[in-house]
Design a protein around this motif. Structure first.
Motif, PDB file in Angstrom:
ATOM      1  N   SER A   1      32.176  35.038  34.344  1.00 48.77           N
ATOM      2  CA  SER A   1      32.518  35.770  33.116  1.00 48.77           C
ATOM      3  C   SER A   1      31.317  36.517  32.563  1.00 48.77           C
ATOM      4  CB  SER A   1      33.072  34.805  32.060  1.00 48.77           C
ATOM      5  OG  SER A   1      32.128  33.768  31.787  1.00 48.77           O
ATOM      6  N   LEU A   2      30.134  35.894  32.620  1.00 46.84           N
ATOM      7  CA  LEU A   2      28.927  36.543  32.105  1.00 46.84           C
ATOM      8  C   LEU A   2      28.500  37.695  33.011  1.00 46.84           C
ATOM      9  CD1 LEU A   2      26.718  36.643  30.023  1.00 46.84           C
ATOM     10  CD2 LEU A   2      25.465  34.894  31.307  1.00 46.84           C
ATOM     11  N   VAL A   3      28.617  37.501  34.321  1.00 50.35           N
ATOM     12  CA  VAL A   3      28.288  38.588  35.244  1.00 50.35           C
ATOM     13  C   VAL A   3      29.228  39.766  35.028  1.00 50.35           C
ATOM     14  CG1 VAL A   3      28.196  39.269  37.666  1.00 50.35           C
ATOM     15  CG2 VAL A   3      27.304  37.032  36.976  1.00 50.35           C
ATOM     16  N   ALA A   4      30.521  39.465  34.862  1.00 52.94           N
ATOM     17  CA  ALA A   4      31.497  40.537  34.635  1.00 52.94           C
ATOM     18  C   ALA A   4      31.247  41.234  33.301  1.00 52.94           C
ATOM     19  CB  ALA A   4      32.915  39.968  34.678  1.00 52.94           C
ATOM     20  N   GLU A   5      30.877  40.453  32.285  1.00 51.59           N
ATOM     21  CA  GLU A   5      30.600  41.057  30.982  1.00 51.59           C
ATOM     22  C   GLU A   5      29.357  41.936  31.037  1.00 51.59           C
ATOM     23  OE1 GLU A   5      29.843  42.055  27.046  1.00 51.59           O
ATOM     24  OE2 GLU A   5      28.416  40.907  28.260  1.00 51.59           O
ATOM     25  N   SER A   6      28.431  41.614  31.943  1.00 53.43           N
ATOM     26  CA  SER A   6      27.227  42.432  32.098  1.00 53.43           C
ATOM     27  C   SER A   6      27.573  43.852  32.533  1.00 53.43           C
ATOM     28  CB  SER A   6      26.284  41.793  33.117  1.00 53.43           C
ATOM     29  OG  SER A   6      25.873  40.504  32.701  1.00 53.43           O
ATOM     30  N   LEU A   7      28.710  44.017  33.191  1.00 57.32           N
ATOM     31  CA  LEU A   7      29.129  45.359  33.592  1.00 57.32           C
ATOM     32  C   LEU A   7      29.352  46.241  32.373  1.00 57.32           C
ATOM     33  CD1 LEU A   7      31.637  44.536  36.479  1.00 57.32           C
ATOM     34  CD2 LEU A   7      29.230  45.179  36.662  1.00 57.32           C
TER      35      LEU A   7
ATOM     36  N   LEU B   1      35.696  44.627  42.294  1.00 53.62           N
ATOM     37  CA  LEU B   1      36.513  44.037  43.363  1.00 53.62           C
ATOM     38  C   LEU B   1      35.929  42.701  43.819  1.00 53.62           C
ATOM     39  CD1 LEU B   1      37.384  47.196  45.511  1.00 53.62           C
ATOM     40  CD2 LEU B   1      38.907  45.900  44.007  1.00 53.62           C
ATOM     41  N   SER B   2      34.605  42.621  43.898  1.00 46.35           N
ATOM     42  CA  SER B   2      33.963  41.372  44.315  1.00 46.35           C
ATOM     43  C   SER B   2      34.217  40.263  43.303  1.00 46.35           C
ATOM     44  CB  SER B   2      32.458  41.587  44.492  1.00 46.35           C
ATOM     45  OG  SER B   2      32.201  42.561  45.484  1.00 46.35           O
ATOM     46  N   ILE B   3      34.061  40.581  42.015  1.00 45.11           N
ATOM     47  CA  ILE B   3      34.273  39.563  40.979  1.00 45.11           C
ATOM     48  C   ILE B   3      35.731  39.134  40.936  1.00 45.11           C
ATOM     49  CG2 ILE B   3      34.223  39.151  38.482  1.00 45.11           C
ATOM     50  CD1 ILE B   3      31.779  40.981  38.352  1.00 45.11           C
ATOM     51  N   LEU B   4      36.650  40.096  41.098  1.00 47.76           N
ATOM     52  CA  LEU B   4      38.074  39.745  41.124  1.00 47.76           C
ATOM     53  C   LEU B   4      38.390  38.813  42.287  1.00 47.76           C
ATOM     54  CD1 LEU B   4      39.842  43.125  40.248  1.00 47.76           C
ATOM     55  CD2 LEU B   4      39.746  41.061  38.846  1.00 47.76           C
ATOM     56  N   ALA B   5      37.821  39.100  43.446  1.00 49.91           N
ATOM     57  CA  ALA B   5      38.084  38.268  44.624  1.00 49.91           C
ATOM     58  C   ALA B   5      37.547  36.852  44.421  1.00 49.91           C
ATOM     59  CB  ALA B   5      37.459  38.908  45.857  1.00 49.91           C
ATOM     60  N   VAL B   6      36.315  36.737  43.936  1.00 50.80           N
ATOM     61  CA  VAL B   6      35.723  35.414  43.723  1.00 50.80           C
ATOM     62  C   VAL B   6      36.474  34.658  42.628  1.00 50.80           C
ATOM     63  CG1 VAL B   6      33.633  34.176  43.052  1.00 50.80           C
ATOM     64  CG2 VAL B   6      33.461  36.193  44.512  1.00 50.80           C
ATOM     65  N   SER B   7      36.844  35.358  41.546  1.00 52.16           N
ATOM     66  CA  SER B   7      37.571  34.706  40.445  1.00 52.16           C
ATOM     67  C   SER B   7      38.917  34.190  40.925  1.00 52.16           C
ATOM     68  CB  SER B   7      37.757  35.690  39.293  1.00 52.16           C
ATOM     69  OG  SER B   7      36.521  36.096  38.756  1.00 52.16           O
ATOM     70  N   ALA B   8      39.613  34.993  41.723  1.00 52.18           N
ATOM     71  CA  ALA B   8      40.920  34.564  42.238  1.00 52.18           C
ATOM     72  C   ALA B   8      40.772  33.336  43.136  1.00 52.18           C
ATOM     73  CB  ALA B   8      41.566  35.706  43.008  1.00 52.18           C
ATOM     74  N   SER B   9      39.726  33.342  43.971  1.00 51.13           N
ATOM     75  CA  SER B   9      39.519  32.183  44.854  1.00 51.13           C
ATOM     76  C   SER B   9      39.159  30.936  44.048  1.00 51.13           C
ATOM     77  CB  SER B   9      38.423  32.492  45.872  1.00 51.13           C
ATOM     78  OG  SER B   9      37.170  32.686  45.226  1.00 51.13           O
ATOM     79  N   GLN B  10      38.409  31.112  42.958  1.00 54.81           N
ATOM     80  CA  GLN B  10      38.053  29.984  42.109  1.00 54.81           C
ATOM     81  C   GLN B  10      39.275  29.406  41.402  1.00 54.81           C
ATOM     82  OE1 GLN B  10      34.623  28.511  41.560  1.00 54.81           O
ATOM     83  NE2 GLN B  10      34.872  29.424  43.577  1.00 54.81           N
TER      84      GLN B  10
ATOM     85  N   ALA C   1      38.933  32.927  34.790  1.00 55.20           N
ATOM     86  CA  ALA C   1      39.967  33.666  34.061  1.00 55.20           C
ATOM     87  C   ALA C   1      39.328  34.739  33.183  1.00 55.20           C
ATOM     88  CB  ALA C   1      40.794  32.708  33.211  1.00 55.20           C
ATOM     89  N   LEU C   2      38.245  34.368  32.494  1.00 54.89           N
ATOM     90  CA  LEU C   2      37.532  35.353  31.671  1.00 54.89           C
ATOM     91  C   LEU C   2      36.889  36.424  32.543  1.00 54.89           C
ATOM     92  CD1 LEU C   2      35.686  33.515  28.750  1.00 54.89           C
ATOM     93  CD2 LEU C   2      37.447  35.277  28.610  1.00 54.89           C
ATOM     94  N   GLY C   3      36.461  36.053  33.743  1.00 51.28           N
ATOM     95  CA  GLY C   3      35.880  37.035  34.660  1.00 51.28           C
ATOM     96  C   GLY C   3      36.876  38.141  34.976  1.00 51.28           C
ATOM     97  N   ILE C   4      38.135  37.768  35.197  1.00 49.39           N
ATOM     98  CA  ILE C   4      39.171  38.768  35.470  1.00 49.39           C
ATOM     99  C   ILE C   4      39.398  39.649  34.250  1.00 49.39           C
ATOM    100  CG2 ILE C   4      41.617  39.079  36.011  1.00 49.39           C
ATOM    101  CD1 ILE C   4      41.464  36.518  37.676  1.00 49.39           C
ATOM    102  N   VAL C   5      39.435  39.021  33.071  1.00 48.71           N
ATOM    103  CA  VAL C   5      39.635  39.793  31.832  1.00 48.71           C
ATOM    104  C   VAL C   5      38.487  40.775  31.621  1.00 48.71           C
ATOM    105  CG1 VAL C   5      39.790  39.627  29.318  1.00 48.71           C
ATOM    106  CG2 VAL C   5      41.016  37.985  30.751  1.00 48.71           C
ATOM    107  N   MET C   6      37.264  40.335  31.851  1.00 45.68           N
ATOM    108  CA  MET C   6      36.094  41.195  31.668  1.00 45.68           C
ATOM    109  C   MET C   6      36.099  42.374  32.639  1.00 45.68           C
ATOM    110  SD  MET C   6      34.360  40.110  29.119  1.00 45.68           S
ATOM    111  CE  MET C   6      35.675  39.256  28.253  1.00 45.68           C
ATOM    112  N   VAL C   7      36.580  42.139  33.863  1.00 43.40           N
ATOM    113  CA  VAL C   7      36.650  43.224  34.843  1.00 43.40           C
ATOM    114  C   VAL C   7      37.642  44.289  34.376  1.00 43.40           C
ATOM    115  CG1 VAL C   7      37.473  43.819  37.156  1.00 43.40           C
ATOM    116  CG2 VAL C   7      35.907  41.909  36.847  1.00 43.40           C
ATOM    117  N   VAL C   8      38.793  43.850  33.901  1.00 42.68           N
ATOM    118  CA  VAL C   8      39.809  44.801  33.427  1.00 42.68           C
ATOM    119  C   VAL C   8      39.273  45.616  32.254  1.00 42.68           C
ATOM    120  CG1 VAL C   8      42.090  45.023  32.384  1.00 42.68           C
ATOM    121  CG2 VAL C   8      41.725  43.382  34.233  1.00 42.68           C
TER     122      VAL C   8
END
Length: 302
Positions: A40-46, A94-103, A187-194
């Motif tokens: 989530s923090l990595v995604a928010e860094s975007l 795409l990388s964060i979405l893939a890792v988040s989904a696998s998690q 879950a937050l990682g996916i939200v942050m990506v969107v």
């Protein structure tokens, strides 16, 4: 002229300060996100990366005059940087979405193949300080935007506020993760990506007009609009670029009737108003040529 240049210089200084502080915030977020493996923090860094890039483009645009860069805004370098940013964001999202989904799948299946989020109270405090810095920078930009009447600063401040609010959400999520709710982080990682995709589109939507280099409005059409204002005897060196209806950048030289020199500022405002009413949002730089050969510059925007 001095007033317009003073505002331009002040806006540039505010943007420079905001850029360095935002880059500092970005570095801290990336470092903590990488160390803790918090998606989530990595995604928010975007979001912070997008804000930093937007501020950088604004600094370049404000630091250069219309004629210096063949029109307001940006050149091929900035366009190339924009394409590289979009490519990097696409790969990262795409990388964060893939890792988040696998998690999330691993959590649902109670698998042991989980990336542990190594969060502790000290790191949460550091992130809290980072969030406070973001709020302070955004508030400072918003204040200066009102003082300087700068749409660029206002746009940047709104995005920084959005980044700060999202950081609060991430902090709350990381607290939840430290309490054992591990599903919150992916879950937050996916939200942050969107939300990062939406933020990137808004920035590009704002900056695209200044990336356009073709003539936006025919000089003859602009001259016809300008001559509707009384007191103007001649206009020349008319340049325009951008997108009509979105944002148009216009530069021109005017020669006024000798009796109207004393109200040059008022005439410049009428010209800007006439252009805006006919073509939509516009930034206008007007050089008023006096009889003695001196130029008086009026910079107006909306």
């Amino acid at each position: 002229m001095s007033e317009a240049q003073g505002r331009r210089q002040a806006s540039r200084q505010v943007l420079f300060a905001s850029l360095w502080l935002t880059l500092l915030v970005l570095a801290v977020k990336v470092w903590i996100g990488w160390a803790t493996q918090a998606l989530s923090l990595v995604a928010e860094s975007l979001h912070t990366l997008i804000d930093s890039f937007s501020i950088l483009l604004s600094v370049i645009s404000v630091s250069s005059s219309f004629s210096e860069r063949t029109g307001w805004g940006h050149g091929k370098l900035e366009a190339t940087m924009t394409l590289l940013l979009v490519a990097f964001l696409g790969f990262a999202c795409l990388s964060i979405l893939a890792v988040s989904a696998s998690q999330l799948e691993a959590i649902a299946s109670r698998s042991t193949d989980l990336l542990p989020v190594k969060i502790n109270p000290l790191l949460l405090q550091v992130l809290g300080v980072v969030m406070a810095i973001s709020f302070c920078v955004a508030a400072f930009e918003l204040y200066e935007a009102r003082v300087l009447e700068s749409a660029t600063l206002r746009f940047s401040a709104n995005h920084l506020f959005q980044d700060a609010w999202l950081m609060i959400l991430v902090l709350v999520g990381l607290v939840g993760v430290s309490w054992g709710y591990t599903w919150i982080d992916p879950a937050l990682g996916i939200v942050m990506v969107v939300t990062a995709v939406i933020s990137c589109w808004r920035v590009l939507n704002w900056q695209i007009p200044s990336l356009m280099h073709q003539i936006a409005i025919a000089p003859e059409a602009l001259a016809q609009t300008i001559h509707q204002v009384e007191g103007i005897t001649h206009c020349y060196a008319i340049n325009s670029r951008g997108i009509v209806g979105r944002q148009v950048f216009v530069e021109m030289h005017l020669i006024l009737h000798p009796e109207c020199i004393g109200i040059a500022r008022s005439i410049a405002e009428r010209v800007e108003r006439a252009i805006r009413e006919r073509y939509g949002p516009a930034k206008v730089v007007i050089y008023i040529d006096s009889i003695g050969g001196k130029d008086k510059r009026s910079n107006t925007s909306s």
